[in-house]
Design an enzyme around this catalytic site. Structure first.
Site, PDB file in Angstrom:
ATOM      1  N   GLY A  19       0.794  -1.226   0.000  1.00  0.00           N
ATOM      2  CA  GLY A  19       0.000   0.000   0.000  1.00  0.00           C
ATOM      3  C   GLY A  19       0.826   1.275   0.000  1.00  0.00           C
ATOM      4  O   GLY A  19       1.896   1.367  -0.602  1.00  0.00           O
ATOM      5  N   ILE A  20       0.312   2.268   0.718  1.00  0.00           N
ATOM      6  CA  ILE A  20       0.958   3.580   0.763  1.00  0.00           C
ATOM      7  C   ILE A  20       2.389   3.447   1.278  1.00  0.00           C
ATOM      8  O   ILE A  20       3.318   4.055   0.749  1.00  0.00           O
ATOM      9  CB  ILE A  20       0.132   4.531   1.658  1.00  0.00           C
ATOM     10  CG1 ILE A  20      -1.196   4.885   0.966  1.00  0.00           C
ATOM     11  CG2 ILE A  20       0.923   5.785   2.009  1.00  0.00           C
ATOM     12  CD1 ILE A  20      -2.189   5.646   1.851  1.00  0.00           C
ATOM     13  N   ASP A  63       5.678  -5.719  14.618  1.00  0.00           N
ATOM     14  CA  ASP A  63       4.344  -5.242  14.985  1.00  0.00           C
ATOM     15  C   ASP A  63       4.552  -3.947  15.764  1.00  0.00           C
ATOM     16  O   ASP A  63       5.234  -3.946  16.800  1.00  0.00           O
ATOM     17  CB  ASP A  63       3.669  -6.304  15.857  1.00  0.00           C
ATOM     18  CG  ASP A  63       2.262  -5.914  16.280  1.00  0.00           C
ATOM     19  OD1 ASP A  63       1.942  -4.701  16.285  1.00  0.00           O
ATOM     20  OD2 ASP A  63       1.488  -6.821  16.627  1.00  0.00           O
ATOM     21  N   ASN A  90       3.611   5.001   9.387  1.00  0.00           N
ATOM     22  CA  ASN A  90       2.558   4.788   8.387  1.00  0.00           C
ATOM     23  C   ASN A  90       1.627   3.629   8.743  1.00  0.00           C
ATOM     24  O   ASN A  90       0.466   3.623   8.335  1.00  0.00           O
ATOM     25  CB  ASN A  90       3.220   4.524   7.019  1.00  0.00           C
ATOM     26  CG  ASN A  90       2.249   3.950   6.008  1.00  0.00           C
ATOM     27  OD1 ASN A  90       1.447   4.669   5.426  1.00  0.00           O
ATOM     28  ND2 ASN A  90       2.293   2.620   5.806  1.00  0.00           N
ATOM     29  N   SER A 145      -4.909  11.489   8.564  1.00  0.00           N
ATOM     30  CA  SER A 145      -5.990  11.279   7.586  1.00  0.00           C
ATOM     31  C   SER A 145      -6.854  12.527   7.545  1.00  0.00           C
ATOM     32  O   SER A 145      -7.014  13.203   8.568  1.00  0.00           O
ATOM     33  CB  SER A 145      -6.839  10.087   8.012  1.00  0.00           C
ATOM     34  OG  SER A 145      -8.037  10.052   7.262  1.00  0.00           O
ATOM     35  N   TYR A 158     -11.614   4.958  14.055  1.00  0.00           N
ATOM     36  CA  TYR A 158     -10.527   5.345  13.146  1.00  0.00           C
ATOM     37  C   TYR A 158     -10.322   6.852  13.148  1.00  0.00           C
ATOM     38  O   TYR A 158      -9.198   7.344  13.298  1.00  0.00           O
ATOM     39  CB  TYR A 158     -10.845   4.847  11.732  1.00  0.00           C
ATOM     40  CG  TYR A 158      -9.800   5.236  10.719  1.00  0.00           C
ATOM     41  CD1 TYR A 158      -8.580   4.571  10.646  1.00  0.00           C
ATOM     42  CD2 TYR A 158     -10.022   6.299   9.828  1.00  0.00           C
ATOM     43  CE1 TYR A 158      -7.605   4.940   9.725  1.00  0.00           C
ATOM     44  CE2 TYR A 158      -9.059   6.674   8.905  1.00  0.00           C
ATOM     45  CZ  TYR A 158      -7.856   5.987   8.861  1.00  0.00           C
ATOM     46  OH  TYR A 158      -6.888   6.360   7.946  1.00  0.00           O
ATOM     47  N   LYS A 162      -6.984   8.991  14.379  1.00  0.00           N
ATOM     48  CA  LYS A 162      -6.191   9.900  13.532  1.00  0.00           C
ATOM     49  C   LYS A 162      -6.196  11.320  14.101  1.00  0.00           C
ATOM     50  O   LYS A 162      -5.247  12.083  13.902  1.00  0.00           O
ATOM     51  CB  LYS A 162      -6.699   9.852  12.088  1.00  0.00           C
ATOM     52  CG  LYS A 162      -6.458   8.502  11.405  1.00  0.00           C
ATOM     53  CD  LYS A 162      -4.962   8.166  11.312  1.00  0.00           C
ATOM     54  CE  LYS A 162      -4.702   6.899  10.520  1.00  0.00           C
ATOM     55  NZ  LYS A 162      -3.263   6.581  10.391  1.00  0.00           N
ATOM     56  N   PRO A 188      -3.644  12.181   4.276  1.00  0.00           N
ATOM     57  CA  PRO A 188      -4.128  11.840   2.930  1.00  0.00           C
ATOM     58  C   PRO A 188      -5.650  11.841   2.888  1.00  0.00           C
ATOM     59  O   PRO A 188      -6.320  11.542   3.876  1.00  0.00           O
ATOM     60  CB  PRO A 188      -3.609  10.406   2.705  1.00  0.00           C
ATOM     61  CG  PRO A 188      -2.717  10.084   3.867  1.00  0.00           C
ATOM     62  CD  PRO A 188      -3.126  11.001   4.982  1.00  0.00           C
TER      63      PRO A 188
END
Ligand SMILES: NC(=O)c1ccc[n+]([C@@H]2O[C@H](COP(=O)([O-])OP(=O)(O)OC[C@H]3O[C@@H](n4cnc5c(N)ncnc54)[C@H](O)[C@@H]3O)[C@@H](O)[C@H]2O)c1
Length: 254
Positions: A19-20, A63, A90, A145, A158, A162, A188
């Site tokens: 991913g990112i 982790d 990230n 985010s 979530y 963030k 993002p």
């Protein structure tokens, strides 16, 4: 350091196996950084692909919620490349989320998201600090985010996590500024990462996001975040800290 020149700088990117994070790892490596890709998944295959292209990359299994793993991740950077200059926080729980009204989110789900998205960056920053100090300065870049800036329904755990990342960024910037360590966040918008494409989220959300919210009405790709990362990682941002930069096609204006 010019971002277009080779450097001897070392970066750790968490959640970099896909991913990112993988796109950001590649971008750093292509810009001369030696990169440790850390992920709870096996990140060696991704690292091997980049190495086959002549890039300086190793993969470690880590982790971010484990004190021991985050210490090992930093030891991989100092042991393999001799130090650490940039930590990119990230890793996060996003694409595996089940969207649901907040009263259906269980305490266990809430805690899991908070653990990875907030305890994770905290542990990684703690583990990285001695190595950054050894260099006399450095960079911490947190991936936040825009969902927490706009408010987004059905992912309250979530968006709350963030929001905490942005608060973490500001307060840590205050603590570390005197040591030449900057702490900034990239926020993002909805980004077509590997995980998003595999999850079906794009089908549900993509068109709405593009049409109703963005000034630049196209899909956001992981590569759209590279410029912001290279800026925050490089010398050009030495006097910029505690900031959150929205990279979202002009959806949120800070
Ligand atoms: N894709 C988007 O639309 C979007 C938008 C805003 C912010 N973000 C953020 O960007 C980051 C990356 O997003 P993505 O879409 O690539 O997500 P993703 O779910 O596709 O990838 C996240 C990576 O983190 C790793 N990871 C998860 N838990 C971990 C843990 N405990 N320890 C180590 N690694 C772990 C996963 O294995 C995976 O490789 C996340 O922090 C996410 O919240 C994504």
């Amino acid at each position: 350091m010019s971002e277009s020149k080779k450097s001897d700088r070392v970066a750790v990117v968490t959640g970099g196996a896909s991913g990112i994070g993988l796109v950001l790892s590649r971008a750093l490596a292509e810009n001369g950084y030696s990169v440790v890709i850390a992920d709870m998944l096996n990140s060696e295959p991704a690292a091997q692909t980049l190495r086959s292209e002549g890039l300086a990359v190793v993969g470690v299994k880590a982790d971010v919620t484990s004190v021991e793993d985050t210490a090992n991740m930093i030891a991989a950077a100092t042991g393999t490349y001799g130090g650490l200059d940039v930590l990119v926080n990230n890793a996060g729980i996003f694409t595996s989320l089940t969207l649901k009204p907040f009263d259906q989110i269980s305490p266990a789900e809430w805690m899991k998201v908070m653990e990875v998205n907030t305890l994770g960056p905290f542990l990684c920053a703690k583990s990285a600090l001695p190595a950054l100090r050894m260099r006399g300065g450095g960079r911490i870049v947190n991936i936040a985010s825009t969902s927490q800036l706009k408010g987004a329904p059905f992912m309250l755990h979530y968006t709350s996590s963030k929001g905490a990342v942005v608060a973490f960024t500001r307060s840590l910037a205050r603590e570390l500024g005197g040591e030449g360590i900057t702490v900034n966040a990239i926020a993002p918008g909805f980004t077509l990462s590997d995980g998003v494409l595999a999850s079906g989220m794009e089908v549900k959300m993509g068109d709405v996001v593009r049409r109703t919210s963005r000034s630049i009405q196209r899909d956001q790709m992981p590569a759209d975040l590279v410029g912001a990362l290279l800026y925050f990682a490089g010398d050009g941002s030495a006097f910029v800290t505690g900031q959150t930069l929205a990279v979202d096609g002009g959806s949120v204006f800070l």
